[in-house]
Write a protein that holds these residues in place. Structure first.
Motif, PDB file in Angstrom:
ATOM      1  N   ASN A  77       6.931   9.519   5.934  1.00  0.00           N
ATOM      2  CA  ASN A  77       5.848  10.490   5.908  1.00  0.00           C
ATOM      3  C   ASN A  77       4.688   9.984   5.056  1.00  0.00           C
ATOM      4  OD1 ASN A  77       6.150  13.594   6.984  1.00  0.00           O
ATOM      5  ND2 ASN A  77       8.101  12.532   6.885  1.00  0.00           N
ATOM      6  N   GLN A  78       5.007   9.389   3.893  1.00  0.00           N
ATOM      7  CA  GLN A  78       3.950   8.845   3.046  1.00  0.00           C
ATOM      8  C   GLN A  78       3.213   7.711   3.759  1.00  0.00           C
ATOM      9  OE1 GLN A  78       2.502   9.360  -0.390  1.00  0.00           O
ATOM     10  NE2 GLN A  78       1.198   8.204   1.000  1.00  0.00           N
ATOM     11  N   LEU A 213       7.959  -0.091   0.834  1.00  0.00           N
ATOM     12  CA  LEU A 213       7.404  -1.331   0.315  1.00  0.00           C
ATOM     13  C   LEU A 213       6.144  -1.667   1.107  1.00  0.00           C
ATOM     14  CD1 LEU A 213      10.302  -1.329  -0.792  1.00  0.00           C
ATOM     15  CD2 LEU A 213      10.407  -3.791  -0.367  1.00  0.00           C
ATOM     16  N   VAL A 214       5.076  -1.990   0.408  1.00  0.00           N
ATOM     17  CA  VAL A 214       3.794  -2.268   1.045  1.00  0.00           C
ATOM     18  C   VAL A 214       3.376  -3.692   0.723  1.00  0.00           C
ATOM     19  CG1 VAL A 214       1.359  -1.616   1.213  1.00  0.00           C
ATOM     20  CG2 VAL A 214       3.122   0.154   0.960  1.00  0.00           C
ATOM     21  N   GLU A 215       3.013  -4.429   1.735  1.00  0.00           N
ATOM     22  CA  GLU A 215       2.578  -5.816   1.595  1.00  0.00           C
ATOM     23  C   GLU A 215       1.104  -5.911   1.982  1.00  0.00           C
ATOM     24  OE1 GLU A 215       2.995  -9.947   0.838  1.00  0.00           O
ATOM     25  OE2 GLU A 215       4.221  -8.217   0.299  1.00  0.00           O
ATOM     26  N   GLY A 216       0.343  -6.666   1.198  1.00  0.00           N
ATOM     27  CA  GLY A 216      -1.053  -6.886   1.563  1.00  0.00           C
ATOM     28  C   GLY A 216      -1.966  -5.777   1.095  1.00  0.00           C
ATOM     29  N   THR A 217      -2.971  -5.485   1.914  1.00  0.00           N
ATOM     30  CA  THR A 217      -4.085  -4.631   1.485  1.00  0.00           C
ATOM     31  C   THR A 217      -4.094  -3.253   2.138  1.00  0.00           C
ATOM     32  OG1 THR A 217      -5.493  -5.605   3.210  1.00  0.00           O
ATOM     33  CG2 THR A 217      -5.537  -6.641   1.029  1.00  0.00           C
ATOM     34  N   VAL A 218      -2.958  -2.809   2.634  1.00  0.00           N
ATOM     35  CA  VAL A 218      -2.903  -1.471   3.228  1.00  0.00           C
ATOM     36  C   VAL A 218      -3.280  -0.425   2.184  1.00  0.00           C
ATOM     37  CG1 VAL A 218      -1.414   0.271   4.283  1.00  0.00           C
ATOM     38  CG2 VAL A 218      -1.151  -2.133   4.911  1.00  0.00           C
ATOM     39  N   GLU A 219      -4.195   0.453   2.550  1.00  0.00           N
ATOM     40  CA  GLU A 219      -4.623   1.521   1.645  1.00  0.00           C
ATOM     41  C   GLU A 219      -3.955   2.836   2.061  1.00  0.00           C
ATOM     42  OE1 GLU A 219      -6.369   1.363  -1.085  1.00  0.00           O
ATOM     43  OE2 GLU A 219      -6.699  -0.798  -0.895  1.00  0.00           O
ATOM     44  N   LEU A 220      -3.406   3.539   1.079  1.00  0.00           N
ATOM     45  CA  LEU A 220      -2.747   4.816   1.335  1.00  0.00           C
ATOM     46  C   LEU A 220      -3.235   5.849   0.328  1.00  0.00           C
ATOM     47  CD1 LEU A 220       0.973   3.650   1.809  1.00  0.00           C
ATOM     48  CD2 LEU A 220      -0.599   4.350   3.630  1.00  0.00           C
ATOM     49  N   GLU A 236      -7.004  14.280 -10.942  1.00  0.00           N
ATOM     50  CA  GLU A 236      -6.451  13.698  -9.729  1.00  0.00           C
ATOM     51  C   GLU A 236      -5.308  12.745 -10.072  1.00  0.00           C
ATOM     52  OE1 GLU A 236      -7.438  14.631  -6.805  1.00  0.00           O
ATOM     53  OE2 GLU A 236      -9.196  15.793  -7.399  1.00  0.00           O
ATOM     54  N   ASN A 237      -4.488  12.464  -9.082  1.00  0.00           N
ATOM     55  CA  ASN A 237      -3.452  11.451  -9.286  1.00  0.00           C
ATOM     56  C   ASN A 237      -4.090  10.117  -9.680  1.00  0.00           C
ATOM     57  OD1 ASN A 237      -1.498  13.292  -8.413  1.00  0.00           O
ATOM     58  ND2 ASN A 237      -0.411  11.746  -7.227  1.00  0.00           N
ATOM     59  N   PRO A 238      -3.421   9.352 -10.530  1.00  0.00           N
ATOM     60  CA  PRO A 238      -3.971   8.033 -10.882  1.00  0.00           C
ATOM     61  C   PRO A 238      -4.057   7.152  -9.644  1.00  0.00           C
ATOM     62  CG  PRO A 238      -1.699   8.246 -11.627  1.00  0.00           C
ATOM     63  CD  PRO A 238      -2.128   9.601 -11.177  1.00  0.00           C
ATOM     64  N   GLN A 239      -4.972   6.208  -9.653  1.00  0.00           N
ATOM     65  CA  GLN A 239      -5.147   5.289  -8.525  1.00  0.00           C
ATOM     66  C   GLN A 239      -4.241   4.069  -8.632  1.00  0.00           C
ATOM     67  OE1 GLN A 239      -7.143   5.959  -5.686  1.00  0.00           O
ATOM     68  NE2 GLN A 239      -6.874   7.915  -6.764  1.00  0.00           N
TER      69      GLN A 239
END
Length: 382
Positions: A77-78, A213-220, A236-239
């Motif tokens: 979901n995230q 697990l996120v690889e590379g430059t994917v922005e979420l 706000e939530n920290p970046q």
């Protein structure tokens, strides 16, 4: 009881898993990232060590982009809802997706006007690749697919999907719920941008654990907001990753158990074609020889999963008989994969699924096959 429902949740677990959880619960018991005292630091060390181990095992370059969730569903979901969506965007998935992918996709479809194409898979790699190529358009923003079907054990041709995705600069989300712990997975080598897996299936970790697990430059963007133990003055939530996505208290005992399970897996010398897959092949071959049994999925077991039906008997009825009369636990029904059942034309009957682990034995398989033979014979006499 003979436990043949390992694809739902593995049982039993290695002793190291429970021991690590009890130690975290009884000897540490503190909140990671919520204090500087000794116990809080020990809890944080468990979390950090698990991030690093998971990243090392699955080829994620940055352990800070290895994030914890309550299960694979939450992590998926995230991954899906955290992307930036606009009306007209397009996603490619497959008919073998678990609802943990399908339902979030249907949500963004309904909410943002995104279209979704579900690609068939019948074992023909060339056709699968061709269908993906034909489905890609200028608005395709994601390829989200299962690594293997939870229903039949089919391992899908991820390499072909990734190749096409890279040609069009499309990120790939891979659901490794059925393959993590069974097949080698390396995000960098495979070209996968986001990988999700649960702790409680093939990795033999505890329930209530999952990772993205996120690889590379994917922005979420986070789908959950709240306390993170840092940057508390900000509204706000920290970046900063991973805090950006981990609001609330982490499941430290569960993560400790997951870390222990990953350590056991990491220490295994041979991670290719585990013995339970070979045992499952023997089971599948024998099932095919029983008149009245219909098997689904690949001819050669790629995972320790076998899917079948008996005559025209509802799958739930067969599972109930196996449970009540033979003390055998299996899974029956639609398995949270309705599109796969539509494709296989088994929606009304469902499917009986047998799934094994390294703890199952030849003797259990032999008893199971005898039980199926008795059940088939009894129905034929009616």
């Amino acid at each position: 009881m003979i436990y043949f429902d390992q694809a739902a949740s593995s049982h039993p677990k290695p002793s190291e898993v429970g021991e690590a959880m009890i130690q975290a619960l009884n000897d540490i018991g503190s909140n990671p990232g919520r204090g500087s005292h000794r116990l809080a630091r020990k809890a944080a060390d468990i979390v950090t060590d698990t991030r690093e181990r998971a990243s090392r095992l699955f080829g994620c370059s940055d352990p800070q982009k290895a994030m914890f969730f309550s299960n694979a569903t939450e992590a998926l979901n995230q991954a899906i809802k955290g992307l930036s969506w606009s009306q007209g965007d397009h996603v490619i998935a497959t008919v073998f997706e678990h609802n943990s992918i399908r339902r979030p996709l249907e949500y963004v479809k309904r909410t943002y006007g995104v279209s979704v194409t579900y690609i068939d898979w019948d074992g023909d790699t060339a056709a699968f690749e061709r269908n993906i190529r034909e489905a890609v358009n200028s608005n395709t923003r994601l390829i989200a697919m299962t690594h293997a079907s939870n229903l039949t054990g089919d391992v899908l041709p991820v390499e072909q999907a990734v190749t096409i995705a890279s040609e069009h600069d499309i990120p790939v989300l891979l659901d490794a719920s059925q393959t993590a712990g069974h097949l080698p997975i390396n995000m960098r080598d495979m070209g996968v941008d986001m990988l999700v897996f649960p702790g409680h299936k093939g990795l033999f970790g505890p329930q209530g654990t999952g990772m993205l697990l996120v690889e590379g430059t994917v922005e979420l963007e986070p789908i959950l907001h709240g306390g993170t133990g840092s940057f508390s003055e900000e509204p706000e939530n920290p970046q900063k990753w991973p805090e950006k996505f981990e609001s609330g208290t982490l499941n430290t005992p569960g993560i400790a158990g997951l870390n222990a399970a990953l350590a056991v897996y990491e220490a295994e010398e041979n991670k290719n074609v585990p013995r339970e897959t070979m045992l499952c092949q023997s089971l599948l071959d024998s099932l095919r020889d029983i008149d009245g049994v219909t098997c689904y999925g690949p001819d050669e077991c790629q995972l320790p999963i076998v899917a079948f039906n008996i005559l025209n008997i509802p799958s739930q009825e067969i599972a109930m008989i196996l449970d009540s009369h033979y003390d055998i636990a299996v899974r029956a029904g639609l398995h949270c994969a309705p599109l796969a059942h539509q494709f296989l034309e088994t929606t009304n009957q469902g499917i009986v699924r047998v799934s094994l682990s390294k703890y199952n034995t030849k003797e259990e398989v032999k008893y199971f096959l005898q039980s199926i033979q008795e059940i088939v014979s009894a129905y034929k006499m009616m």
